[in-house]
Design an enzyme around this catalytic site. Structure first.
Site, PDB file in Angstrom:
ATOM      1  CD  GLU A 262      -3.088  -1.097   0.494  1.00 30.94           C
ATOM      2  OE1 GLU A 262      -3.164   0.185  -0.117  1.00 30.94           O
ATOM      3  OE2 GLU A 262      -3.859  -2.184   0.362  1.00 30.94           O
ATOM      4  CB  CYS A 296      -1.788   7.044   1.221  1.00 25.12           C
ATOM      5  SG  CYS A 296      -3.338   6.272   1.894  1.00 25.12           S
TER       6      CYS A 296
HETATM    7  P1  NAD Z   1       8.099   5.325   4.753  1.00 26.91           P
HETATM    8  O1  NAD Z   1       8.455   4.498   3.554  1.00 26.91           O
HETATM    9  O2  NAD Z   1       9.268   6.224   5.098  1.00 26.91           O
HETATM   10  O3  NAD Z   1       8.137   4.216   5.991  1.00 26.91           O
HETATM   11  C1  NAD Z   1       6.781   3.345   6.136  1.00 26.91           C
HETATM   12  C2  NAD Z   1       7.309   2.408   6.928  1.00 26.91           C
HETATM   13  O4  NAD Z   1       8.191   1.663   6.320  1.00 26.91           O
HETATM   14  C3  NAD Z   1       7.896   2.754   8.167  1.00 26.91           C
HETATM   15  O5  NAD Z   1       7.415   1.987   9.253  1.00 26.91           O
HETATM   16  C4  NAD Z   1       9.432   2.459   7.961  1.00 26.91           C
HETATM   17  O6  NAD Z   1      10.040   2.129   9.295  1.00 26.91           O
HETATM   18  C5  NAD Z   1       9.246   1.122   7.072  1.00 26.91           C
HETATM   19  N1  NAD Z   1      10.489   1.035   6.201  1.00 26.91           N
HETATM   20  C6  NAD Z   1      11.005   2.022   5.435  1.00 26.91           C
HETATM   21  N2  NAD Z   1      12.209   1.261   4.901  1.00 26.91           N
HETATM   22  C7  NAD Z   1      12.150  -0.016   5.064  1.00 26.91           C
HETATM   23  C8  NAD Z   1      13.017  -1.094   4.785  1.00 26.91           C
HETATM   24  N3  NAD Z   1      13.724  -0.983   4.194  1.00 26.91           N
HETATM   25  N4  NAD Z   1      12.550  -2.447   5.385  1.00 26.91           N
HETATM   26  C9  NAD Z   1      11.461  -2.484   6.376  1.00 26.91           C
HETATM   27  N5  NAD Z   1      10.555  -1.544   6.841  1.00 26.91           N
HETATM   28  C10 NAD Z   1      10.964  -0.255   6.099  1.00 26.91           C
HETATM   29  O7  NAD Z   1       6.846   5.892   4.730  1.00 26.91           O
HETATM   30  P2  NAD Z   1       6.090   7.202   5.888  1.00 26.91           P
HETATM   31  O8  NAD Z   1       6.902   8.729   5.588  1.00 26.91           O
HETATM   32  O9  NAD Z   1       6.094   6.827   6.969  1.00 26.91           O
HETATM   33  O10 NAD Z   1       4.594   7.402   5.156  1.00 26.91           O
HETATM   34  C11 NAD Z   1       4.379   8.068   4.098  1.00 26.91           C
HETATM   35  C12 NAD Z   1       4.045   7.560   2.867  1.00 26.91           C
HETATM   36  O11 NAD Z   1       3.178   6.133   3.348  1.00 26.91           O
HETATM   37  C13 NAD Z   1       3.632   8.312   1.799  1.00 26.91           C
HETATM   38  O12 NAD Z   1       4.225   7.800   0.601  1.00 26.91           O
HETATM   39  C14 NAD Z   1       1.995   7.632   1.714  1.00 26.91           C
HETATM   40  O13 NAD Z   1       1.347   7.772   0.627  1.00 26.91           O
HETATM   41  C15 NAD Z   1       2.054   6.340   2.042  1.00 26.91           C
HETATM   42  N6  NAD Z   1       0.988   5.704   2.694  1.00 26.91           N
HETATM   43  C16 NAD Z   1       0.291   4.808   1.903  1.00 26.91           C
HETATM   44  C17 NAD Z   1      -0.811   4.254   2.277  1.00 26.91           C
HETATM   45  C18 NAD Z   1      -1.722   3.410   1.500  1.00 26.91           C
HETATM   46  O14 NAD Z   1      -2.579   3.001   1.952  1.00 26.91           O
HETATM   47  N7  NAD Z   1      -1.427   3.331   0.277  1.00 26.91           N
HETATM   48  C19 NAD Z   1      -1.336   4.681   3.608  1.00 26.91           C
HETATM   49  C20 NAD Z   1      -0.725   5.435   4.374  1.00 26.91           C
HETATM   50  C21 NAD Z   1       0.473   5.894   3.947  1.00 26.91           C
END
Ligand code: NAD
Length: 510
Positions: A262, A296
């Site tokens: 997602e 998102c």
């Molecule tokens: P992010 O990608 O920085 O982090 C999201 C999660 O992934 C965190 O828990 C982070 O620690 C983890 N993560 C990052 N790299 C990783 C890796 N290499 N291995 C394992 N885990 C890892 O995102 P963010 O800044 O927390 O959130 C914003 C983003 O999330 C935006 O792009 C938004 O659109 C998206 N989002 C999407 C949805 C959806 O349902 N499509 C919902 C909410 C947020």
């Protein structure tokens, strides 16, 4: 007041960042949870080490053996009790979401309501894990398919929905018979710890083993990697940026595991000449400014017909000027802070980029200062006039920037709409039946969510939630999203005294 909230949610003192029903004595570094509202530290969490992650995974695997054998409707009964526990803590947990993430209180409580709704939905789902039956081509044979629990599920969540996204996954996974290991964003660990305190109590009261619902908090380089590379975890459901999704997708695919991704959105609303502009402005305001542009599904692009462009811009400028920015815990506030200064910097960089490419700021975009605003996390929401081909318009900047684009024909509007890498949510405001149907047809929006006279954000849990293209293709929450959390088995039963092969193949020695 903050102390009361923390006490009610059992969050006093340094917190452990790993547990599987009770808290482990973690050995990782201490992380601070800093509120974007005033820059104050609201808690400290000792993060999980690789060894802590191993203990949690092992417990989740052991618990799976017990939990999968509990009949699905009985699992639903536990989910029902969890939903009631969320009801009991709605106010406090909602306030903590505001404190730690910065969204306004109504939205914080809305998140907890979503957890409750998901629990209610999953209770019903626990009695509806339906498989199909098929007619066999072989005489005296019967075929059907059934759905079995898949195993421990790793759930990785983003900062902007500190509790709701976990519940979309966890409530359905529980009904499906899976155990769940949660890795929340390091920016909002207290919300996750509070949630575990609430749900473990229910599990303990029911005499269930540790490891059904677990948590690992820590750097993604440590706990995230441990989770995604673990072959004992058949499904990783990850919510976050496209960059994160690509990495997780590749890592899990390498070990032939399953993913549910997602990822980011770049959502647009098309406003046509027949649209009810009053309705459109309300939806645009909620979509673009709500959660300070950190959803998102936030409305990031507005594709407006030439003929109504001046009127819509005028109405939007007026609406934006009335947005009250400030402490999200105050009732009159409509927009709180961004999550941190880094997010503010990304917004500034994007706006400079837009202007360098010929974009024109019509409203806002400034960093606020003075008093509470000295945290450097508060901005004014921005409206920026842009061409459809600006490269920055094709990116998701996680901040309240709304790009305005003009169009002449509906075909042109749809072309602009689909010309971005992401494909999450979309909307058209129109009272013209043909335009609405074109938008919803396969000639129209290429997104996972397509709405008519409803904005891009604020989805209901009953539908399957997710998007196409760079958004990752995953579906969570309602409809038949539960199937991702189970493994499918096709069964053939022979009740005859013969063994006729399928496809008429003859394979006999005499
Ligand atoms: P992010 O990608 O920085 O982090 C999201 C999660 O992934 C965190 O828990 C982070 O620690 C983890 N993560 C990052 N790299 C990783 C890796 N290499 N291995 C394992 N885990 C890892 O995102 P963010 O800044 O927390 O959130 C914003 C983003 O999330 C935006 O792009 C938004 O659109 C998206 N989002 C999407 C949805 C959806 O349902 N499509 C919902 C909410 C947020």
């Amino acid at each position: 007041m903050i102390e009361d909230i923390l006490r009610t949610l059992s969050l006093t003192g340094e917190q452990s960042g790993a547990g599987n029903g009770s808290w482990l004595t973690c050995t990782g570094e201490v992380m601070e949870s800093v509120s974007p509202i005033d820059g104050q530290t609201i808690g400290r969490v000792r993060s999980a080490s690789r060894e802590d992650c191993e203990s949690v995974s092992a417990a989740a695997l052991r618990a799976f053996d017990t939990w999968k054998m509990v009949p699905a409707p009985k699992r639903g009964e536990i989910v029902r009790q969890i939903g009631n526990a969320f009801r009991a803590y709605k106010k406090e947990l909602g306030a903590l979401v505001s404190l730690e993430m910065g969204k306004i209180r109504a939205e914080g409580e809305g998140e907890v309501q979503e957890m409750i709704d998901m629990a209610d939905f999953a209770v019903g789902q626990s009695r509806m894990l339906y498989g199909l039956t098929m007619h066999s081509e072989r005489p005296g044979h019967r075929m059907y398919e059934q759905w079995h629990p898949i195993g421990p599920v790793g759930v990785i969540t983003a900062f902007n929905f500190p509790v709701a996204v976990w519940s979309w996954n966890a409530m359905i996974a529980l009904a499906a018979g899976d155990t769940v290991i949660w890795k929340p964003s390091s920016k909002v660990p207290l919300c996750a710890i509070a949630t575990m305190n609430i749900v473990w109590k229910v599990l303990r009261e029911n005499g269930l083993p540790e490891g059904i619902l677990s948590l690992v908090v820590g750097k993604h380089e440590t706990v995230g990697e441990a989770l995604i590379s673990d072959p004992r975890i058949p499904l990783i459901s990850a919510t976050g940026s496209v960059r994160m999704g690509r990495h997780i997708g590749q890592t899990v695919k390498e070990r032939l595991g399953k993913t549910l991704l997602e990822l980011g959105g770049n959502n647009a609303i098309i406003v046509t000449p027949s649209a009810n502009l009053q309705l459109a402005v309300r939806a645009i305001l909620f979509g673009a400014v709500g959660t300070a542009g950190q959803r998102c599904t936030t409305t990031r692009r507005l594709i407006v017909h030439q003929s109504i462009y001046p009127a819509l811009v005028e109405a939007l400028l007026k609406a934006y000027s009335h947005v009250r920015i400030g402490d999200p815990l105050e009732e009159s506030t409509l927009m709180g802070p961004l999550i941190d200064r880094e997010a503010v910097e990304s917004m500034q960089t994007a706006l400079k980029h837009a202007q360098d490419e010929g974009g024109r700021i019509l409203y806002g975009g400034e960093i606020l200062s003075g008093g509470l605003f000295d945290t450097g996390t508060y901005v004014t929401p921005c409206i920026c006039e842009a061409g459809p081909d600006l490269s920055i318009v094709k990116e998701e900047t996680f901040a309240p920037i709304l790009y305005l684009i003009r169009y002449d024909t509906i075909e042109e509007a749809i072309q602009y709409h689909n010309a971005v890498p992401q494909g999450l949510s979309s909307a058209i405001f129109t009272n013209n039946l043909k335009e609405a149907e074109v938008f919803l047809s396969h000639r129209g929006s290429d997104c996972g969510i397509a709405n008519v006279n409803v904005g891009t954000s604020g989805a209901e849990i009953g539908g399957a939630f997710g998007g196409e293209k760079d958004t990752g293709g995953g579906r969570e929450a309602g409809s038949d999203a539960w199937k991702a959390y189970m493994r499918r088995q096709t069964c053939t039963i022979n009740w005859s005294d013969d063994l006729p092969p399928a496809q008429g193949i003859r394979f006999k020695t005499t």
